[in-house]
Design a protein around this motif. Sequence first.
Motif, PDB file in Angstrom:
ATOM      1  N   ASN A  11      15.620 -43.642  57.835  1.00 22.86           N
ATOM      2  CA  ASN A  11      14.663 -44.277  58.611  1.00 22.86           C
ATOM      3  C   ASN A  11      13.687 -43.005  58.734  1.00 22.86           C
ATOM      4  OD1 ASN A  11      16.758 -46.381  58.628  1.00 22.86           O
ATOM      5  ND2 ASN A  11      17.303 -46.467  60.558  1.00 22.86           N
ATOM      6  N   HIS A  12      14.087 -42.423  59.248  1.00 16.68           N
ATOM      7  CA  HIS A  12      12.496 -41.602  59.506  1.00 16.68           C
ATOM      8  C   HIS A  12      11.918 -41.000  57.571  1.00 16.68           C
ATOM      9  CE1 HIS A  12      10.001 -38.630  61.087  1.00 16.68           C
ATOM     10  NE2 HIS A  12      10.736 -37.504  60.455  1.00 16.68           N
ATOM     11  N   ALA A  13      13.011 -40.973  56.941  1.00 13.66           N
ATOM     12  CA  ALA A  13      12.217 -41.261  55.460  1.00 13.66           C
ATOM     13  C   ALA A  13      11.531 -42.424  55.214  1.00 13.66           C
ATOM     14  CB  ALA A  13      13.394 -41.037  54.373  1.00 13.66           C
ATOM     15  N   GLN A  14      11.954 -43.244  55.420  1.00  8.50           N
ATOM     16  CA  GLN A  14      10.951 -44.546  54.782  1.00  8.50           C
ATOM     17  C   GLN A  14       9.412 -44.335  55.718  1.00  8.50           C
ATOM     18  OE1 GLN A  14      13.223 -48.146  54.041  1.00  8.50           O
ATOM     19  NE2 GLN A  14      14.865 -46.318  54.810  1.00  8.50           N
ATOM     20  N   GLY A  15       9.697 -44.254  57.431  1.00  5.37           N
ATOM     21  CA  GLY A  15       8.298 -44.343  57.840  1.00  5.37           C
ATOM     22  C   GLY A  15       7.595 -43.962  56.890  1.00  5.37           C
ATOM     23  N   VAL A  16       7.948 -41.702  57.415  1.00  3.79           N
ATOM     24  CA  VAL A  16       7.192 -41.452  57.196  1.00  3.79           C
ATOM     25  C   VAL A  16       6.629 -41.149  55.477  1.00  3.79           C
ATOM     26  CG1 VAL A  16       6.908 -39.047  55.956  1.00  3.79           C
ATOM     27  CG2 VAL A  16       8.200 -39.420  58.456  1.00  3.79           C
ATOM     28  N   ALA A  17       7.462 -42.124  54.582  1.00  3.87           N
ATOM     29  CA  ALA A  17       7.161 -42.105  53.349  1.00  3.87           C
ATOM     30  C   ALA A  17       6.011 -43.341  53.604  1.00  3.87           C
ATOM     31  CB  ALA A  17       8.316 -43.025  52.665  1.00  3.87           C
ATOM     32  N   LEU A  18       5.996 -43.785  54.127  1.00  5.09           N
ATOM     33  CA  LEU A  18       5.015 -45.419  54.302  1.00  5.09           C
ATOM     34  C   LEU A  18       4.049 -45.240  54.955  1.00  5.09           C
ATOM     35  CD1 LEU A  18       3.834 -48.534  53.760  1.00  5.09           C
ATOM     36  CD2 LEU A  18       5.621 -49.140  56.080  1.00  5.09           C
TER      37      LEU A  18
ATOM     38  N   LYS B 229      18.717 -46.723  50.693  1.00  4.09           N
ATOM     39  CA  LYS B 229      17.521 -45.659  51.658  1.00  4.09           C
ATOM     40  C   LYS B 229      17.034 -45.021  51.318  1.00  4.09           C
ATOM     41  CE  LYS B 229      19.861 -46.524  56.419  1.00  4.09           C
ATOM     42  NZ  LYS B 229      20.123 -46.130  57.716  1.00  4.09           N
ATOM     43  N   VAL B 230      17.693 -44.145  49.599  1.00  4.44           N
ATOM     44  CA  VAL B 230      16.626 -42.989  49.004  1.00  4.44           C
ATOM     45  C   VAL B 230      15.791 -44.407  48.233  1.00  4.44           C
ATOM     46  CG1 VAL B 230      17.450 -41.233  46.761  1.00  4.44           C
ATOM     47  CG2 VAL B 230      18.965 -41.648  49.601  1.00  4.44           C
ATOM     48  N   LYS B 231      16.718 -45.338  47.721  1.00  4.74           N
ATOM     49  CA  LYS B 231      15.226 -46.435  47.006  1.00  4.74           C
ATOM     50  C   LYS B 231      13.849 -46.569  47.614  1.00  4.74           C
ATOM     51  CE  LYS B 231      18.632 -48.165  43.314  1.00  4.74           C
ATOM     52  NZ  LYS B 231      19.956 -49.166  42.880  1.00  4.74           N
ATOM     53  N   ALA B 232      14.628 -46.633  49.475  1.00  2.00           N
ATOM     54  CA  ALA B 232      13.036 -47.893  49.774  1.00  2.00           C
ATOM     55  C   ALA B 232      12.358 -46.801  49.770  1.00  2.00           C
ATOM     56  CB  ALA B 232      13.921 -48.318  50.952  1.00  2.00           C
ATOM     57  N   THR B 233      12.959 -44.875  50.375  1.00  2.00           N
ATOM     58  CA  THR B 233      12.219 -43.834  50.037  1.00  2.00           C
ATOM     59  C   THR B 233      10.577 -43.667  49.042  1.00  2.00           C
ATOM     60  OG1 THR B 233      13.873 -42.755  52.040  1.00  2.00           O
ATOM     61  CG2 THR B 233      11.745 -41.953  51.282  1.00  2.00           C
ATOM     62  N   ARG B 234      12.085 -44.040  47.845  1.00  2.00           N
ATOM     63  CA  ARG B 234      11.248 -43.468  46.972  1.00  2.00           C
ATOM     64  C   ARG B 234      10.110 -44.531  46.685  1.00  2.00           C
ATOM     65  NH1 ARG B 234      16.380 -41.313  44.231  1.00  2.00           N
ATOM     66  NH2 ARG B 234      15.738 -38.978  43.833  1.00  2.00           N
ATOM     67  N   ASN B 235      10.085 -46.083  46.627  1.00  2.00           N
ATOM     68  CA  ASN B 235       9.583 -47.110  46.391  1.00  2.00           C
ATOM     69  C   ASN B 235       8.065 -47.066  47.667  1.00  2.00           C
ATOM     70  OD1 ASN B 235      10.598 -48.146  44.804  1.00  2.00           O
ATOM     71  ND2 ASN B 235      11.805 -49.230  45.855  1.00  2.00           N
ATOM     72  N   TYR B 236       8.350 -46.487  48.830  1.00  2.00           N
ATOM     73  CA  TYR B 236       7.832 -46.540  49.128  1.00  2.00           C
ATOM     74  C   TYR B 236       6.664 -44.673  49.493  1.00  2.00           C
ATOM     75  CZ  TYR B 236       9.228 -49.438  53.130  1.00  2.00           C
ATOM     76  OH  TYR B 236       9.497 -50.727  53.608  1.00  2.00           O
ATOM     77  N   GLY B 237       7.099 -44.362  48.405  1.00  2.00           N
ATOM     78  CA  GLY B 237       6.112 -43.312  48.060  1.00  2.00           C
ATOM     79  C   GLY B 237       6.567 -41.708  48.194  1.00  2.00           C
ATOM     80  N   ALA B 238       7.169 -41.698  48.753  1.00  2.00           N
ATOM     81  CA  ALA B 238       7.163 -40.502  48.551  1.00  2.00           C
ATOM     82  C   ALA B 238       8.249 -39.793  47.811  1.00  2.00           C
ATOM     83  CB  ALA B 238       8.719 -39.991  49.865  1.00  2.00           C
TER      84      ALA B 238
ATOM     85  N   GLU C 172       0.951 -37.751  50.470  1.00  2.00           N
ATOM     86  CA  GLU C 172       1.536 -36.887  49.709  1.00  2.00           C
ATOM     87  C   GLU C 172       2.357 -36.060  50.854  1.00  2.00           C
ATOM     88  OE1 GLU C 172       1.211 -33.733  47.102  1.00  2.00           O
ATOM     89  OE2 GLU C 172      -0.264 -35.579  45.120  1.00  2.00           O
ATOM     90  N   ALA C 173       3.816 -37.030  50.077  1.00  5.52           N
ATOM     91  CA  ALA C 173       5.201 -36.970  51.861  1.00  5.52           C
ATOM     92  C   ALA C 173       6.039 -36.260  50.696  1.00  5.52           C
ATOM     93  CB  ALA C 173       5.338 -37.992  52.441  1.00  5.52           C
ATOM     94  N   THR C 174       7.198 -35.395  51.088  1.00  3.36           N
ATOM     95  CA  THR C 174       8.628 -34.728  50.317  1.00  3.36           C
ATOM     96  C   THR C 174       9.125 -35.470  51.907  1.00  3.36           C
ATOM     97  OG1 THR C 174       6.936 -33.132  48.484  1.00  3.36           O
ATOM     98  CG2 THR C 174      10.069 -32.779  49.567  1.00  3.36           C
ATOM     99  N   VAL C 175      10.469 -36.179  50.943  1.00  2.00           N
ATOM    100  CA  VAL C 175      11.636 -35.823  51.746  1.00  2.00           C
ATOM    101  C   VAL C 175      12.855 -35.629  51.528  1.00  2.00           C
ATOM    102  CG1 VAL C 175      12.915 -37.689  52.904  1.00  2.00           C
ATOM    103  CG2 VAL C 175      10.045 -38.415  52.770  1.00  2.00           C
TER     104      VAL C 175
END
Length: 403
Positions: free
Chosen positions: A78-85, A106-115, A93-96
């Motif tokens: 969840n924090h991953a997706q928040g930081v990514a967006l 959650k992994v896919k969503a984080t990548r889709n948000y740009g991280a 730029e964000a690395t998670v």
Amino acid sequence: MLELDDVREAVAPVSEVARRTPLERSYTFSAMTRADVHLKFENAQRTGSFKIRGAANRIRRLTDAEREAGVVTASAGNHAQGVALAATRAGVEATVVMPETAPISKVKATRNYGATVELHGVDYDEAQARAHEIEAESGQTYVHAFDDEAVMAGQGTIGIELMEALPTIDTVVVPVGGGGLISGVATAVKGIAPDVRVVGVQATGASSVADSLRKGRLTEAEQVDTIADGIAVRGVGERTFPVIRERVDEVVTVTDAEIANALVLLLERGKTLVEGAGAASLAALLTDAFDVDADETVVPILSGGNVDLNLLTTVILRGLVDQGRYVKLRTVLKDRPGALDDLLDILTDERANIYAIQHDRTNRDVALNAAEVELDLETRGEEHVEALLARLREAGYEVDLLV
């Protein structure tokens, strides 16, 4: 220590990215508990959880040099997706780093948000260690999932929303992992209305906060084991713990079975999908983990809705089993024509619905003239299950209840 003014200062940057989530009275859960229950739907937040709030506030405070270098963080999802967006919105730029066990959704969503996502370690703490290595190597700013005052202040904006929408709140119930959410919410709520009670909820398989409070010092679990991956943290934060100790009235624990039951009830009765961590607050209320007076106004925070579909299937099944609405049983029949029909006639009379049936003559644990039968059944509650088992045993069947 974090103060109310810090949370108020976070409102503007948080509102640029996050949305104000609904707060609605639940007639169902009010009737079940005799309290006045209002649910805070952070599962309806952008990225599916409250984490976007803290991430947005922290990234907004980066210096120009820090923005240029980018950010790195660790998270179970969840924090991953928040930081990514939040980073993508800010042009950073964000690395998670996520645990290898993180739900694939959650992994896919984080990548889709740009991280950029790296999978490392078996849990959050091992992923965090790797993220700090990247921080040292790259010069990126580490955005902590909870142990950062800007993050805590961002999460605390939920508390301000609650008090603005419902000033008559008596108790706020908050899921607790590392303590960022409850630290921010408690600071906001207590700062506005000191008499409001704040109750934290942890899973029994990840109860470091409750243990730390009992011992009066920070403690860390050797491992965590819970379906509520959003609060599966070994230890509470150094910055969050003093806030929790001073401003949180009570921290209680709930089992995975209780979390699963709350999740199923939210799906079936509340028409709401939450993850395990998001259901923990309601689970504590439904199981009387803390005392509640009749007509007391209680707000469980449903902190997120990012549940992995494979886990959701398991959780729903566990919830149905605990409610006596799904059973798996085994018995042995004489291997003769009509034996299975006789068994099914009893199930029909008792109005048990068959999901699946397996008939096995080859099992070496039964006699050569017998067959083992396993049945998956839909039932109507614990009393129905007991009546069904009694009827089968009266008819001479030796029945083993498998789940």
